[in-house]
Scaffold this motif. Structure first.
Motif, PDB file in Angstrom:
ATOM      1  N   ARG A  10       4.989  57.921  22.050  1.00 16.10           N
ATOM      2  CA  ARG A  10       5.511  57.036  23.090  1.00 16.10           C
ATOM      3  C   ARG A  10       6.913  56.547  22.726  1.00 16.10           C
ATOM      4  O   ARG A  10       7.814  56.520  23.562  1.00 16.10           O
ATOM      5  N   LYS A  13       9.292  59.536  22.952  1.00 18.74           N
ATOM      6  CA  LYS A  13       9.580  59.865  24.351  1.00 18.74           C
ATOM      7  C   LYS A  13      10.640  58.933  24.917  1.00 18.74           C
ATOM      8  O   LYS A  13      11.546  59.370  25.645  1.00 18.74           O
ATOM      9  N   ARG A  14      10.539  57.648  24.585  1.00 18.39           N
ATOM     10  CA  ARG A  14      11.545  56.685  25.067  1.00 18.39           C
ATOM     11  C   ARG A  14      12.906  56.964  24.433  1.00 18.39           C
ATOM     12  O   ARG A  14      13.950  56.887  25.095  1.00 18.39           O
ATOM     13  N   GLN A  17      15.030  59.647  26.054  1.00 14.54           N
ATOM     14  CA  GLN A  17      15.744  59.293  27.279  1.00 14.54           C
ATOM     15  C   GLN A  17      17.197  58.887  27.011  1.00 14.54           C
ATOM     16  O   GLN A  17      18.002  58.816  27.945  1.00 14.54           O
ATOM     17  N   GLU A  18      17.532  58.612  25.763  1.00 10.74           N
ATOM     18  CA  GLU A  18      18.895  58.232  25.403  1.00 10.74           C
ATOM     19  C   GLU A  18      19.792  59.448  25.165  1.00 10.74           C
ATOM     20  O   GLU A  18      20.993  59.301  24.963  1.00 10.74           O
ATOM     21  N   ILE A 175      14.120  50.816  19.197  1.00 13.55           N
ATOM     22  CA  ILE A 175      12.956  51.140  20.027  1.00 13.55           C
ATOM     23  C   ILE A 175      11.715  51.020  19.154  1.00 13.55           C
ATOM     24  O   ILE A 175      11.593  51.706  18.127  1.00 13.55           O
ATOM     25  N   VAL A 180      12.220  47.593  23.681  1.00 16.25           N
ATOM     26  CA  VAL A 180      13.526  48.235  23.532  1.00 16.25           C
ATOM     27  C   VAL A 180      14.555  47.109  23.491  1.00 16.25           C
ATOM     28  O   VAL A 180      14.649  46.303  24.424  1.00 16.25           O
ATOM     29  N   GLU A 192      13.536  46.044  27.502  1.00 13.43           N
ATOM     30  CA  GLU A 192      12.297  46.628  27.993  1.00 13.43           C
ATOM     31  C   GLU A 192      11.135  46.173  27.120  1.00 13.43           C
ATOM     32  O   GLU A 192      11.299  45.975  25.912  1.00 13.43           O
ATOM     33  N   MET A 194       7.075  47.161  26.159  1.00 12.72           N
ATOM     34  CA  MET A 194       6.037  48.190  26.230  1.00 12.72           C
ATOM     35  C   MET A 194       4.682  47.553  26.545  1.00 12.72           C
ATOM     36  O   MET A 194       4.242  46.641  25.837  1.00 12.72           O
ATOM     37  N   LEU A 219       7.450  48.972  30.478  1.00 13.21           N
ATOM     38  CA  LEU A 219       7.104  50.389  30.322  1.00 13.21           C
ATOM     39  C   LEU A 219       5.602  50.532  30.149  1.00 13.21           C
ATOM     40  O   LEU A 219       5.020  49.945  29.250  1.00 13.21           O
TER      41      LEU A 219
END
Length: 220
Positions: A10, A13-14, A17-18, A175, A180, A192, A194, A219
């Protein structure tokens, strides 16, 4: 507190995205090595390793490993079309010359000013700081992926790091399994959260003040 496979993926995966098309990216060992598994196939990204590879692909399927092909942590990897191989001195020359767009590293502690400690716990044997110092200071963006708290439940994000530093004022984004957080000139910005954690949970488990983003995301 140990981290399960689902949580590690998880976070990875986040972090993925960067990464944007055309980037050159270096990955640390542990959670960072999972990031290529979460990139959309249309992205053209060249992953760099200090042992002399540019163009690392996804982790090989079990039983399909090439014993002569590994990353800097010694774990088996694959390569993508256009990959190249070179000696370690050239690999570090690329880092020190500022060619890396992003490095994604694990962390032991991060301070509110972006100081990073990620290479030694006093009293424990380690081979050395490795390439972390160069990566932390020379990559254009430094992303740290880690548990929000250590195995004792204590915060790993602090006003001041207590462990020996890897580099000062180098971290751009953190993260964790809870949140985040962006490092900005004013301190730490919670962007963000989680699920199933709440903003209050993150504040309680962070050892430094947090500014809360006006458009904070949750998220799932």
């Amino acid at each position: 507190m140990s981290m399960g496979v689902d949580t590690r993926n998880r976070i990875a995966k986040r972090a993925a995205q960067e990464i944007q098309d055309g980037m050159i990216v270096n990955l640390g060992i542990g959670i960072p090595s999972l990031v290529p598994n979460h990139l959309p196939p249309h992205l053209n990204v060249m992953f760099h390793a200090e042992n002399g590879i540019l163009g690392i692909g996804k982790s090989p399927a079990k039983g399909k490993e090439d014993p002569t092909l590994c990353n800097a942590g010694g774990f088996p990897v694959t390569t993508v079309p256009g990959a190249s191989f070179f000696d370690s001195a050239t690999a570090f020359g690329m880092i020190r010359s500022g060619y890396l767009d992003v490095t994604i590293l694990g962390g032991l502690e991060v301070s509110e000013t972006g100081d990073l400690a990620n290479w030694i716990v006093p009293g424990k044997r380690v081979p050395g700081i490795g390439g972390a110092m160069e990566l932390a200071k020379k990559a254009k963006k430094v992303i740290i992926v880690m548990n929000h708290c250590n195995k004792n439940g204590d915060p790993k994000i602090l006003k001041t790091c207590t462990l020996p530093l890897t580099a000062k004022a180098c971290v751009s984004l953190i993260i964790t399994d809870m949140a985040v957080i962006e490092v900005i000139p004013q301190g730490l910005l919670l962007k963000e959260v989680m699920a199933p954690h709440t903003v209050e949970d993150v504040i309680a488990k962070t050892g430094a003040p947090l500014d809360i983003c006006k458009n904070i995301k949750r998220l799932d």
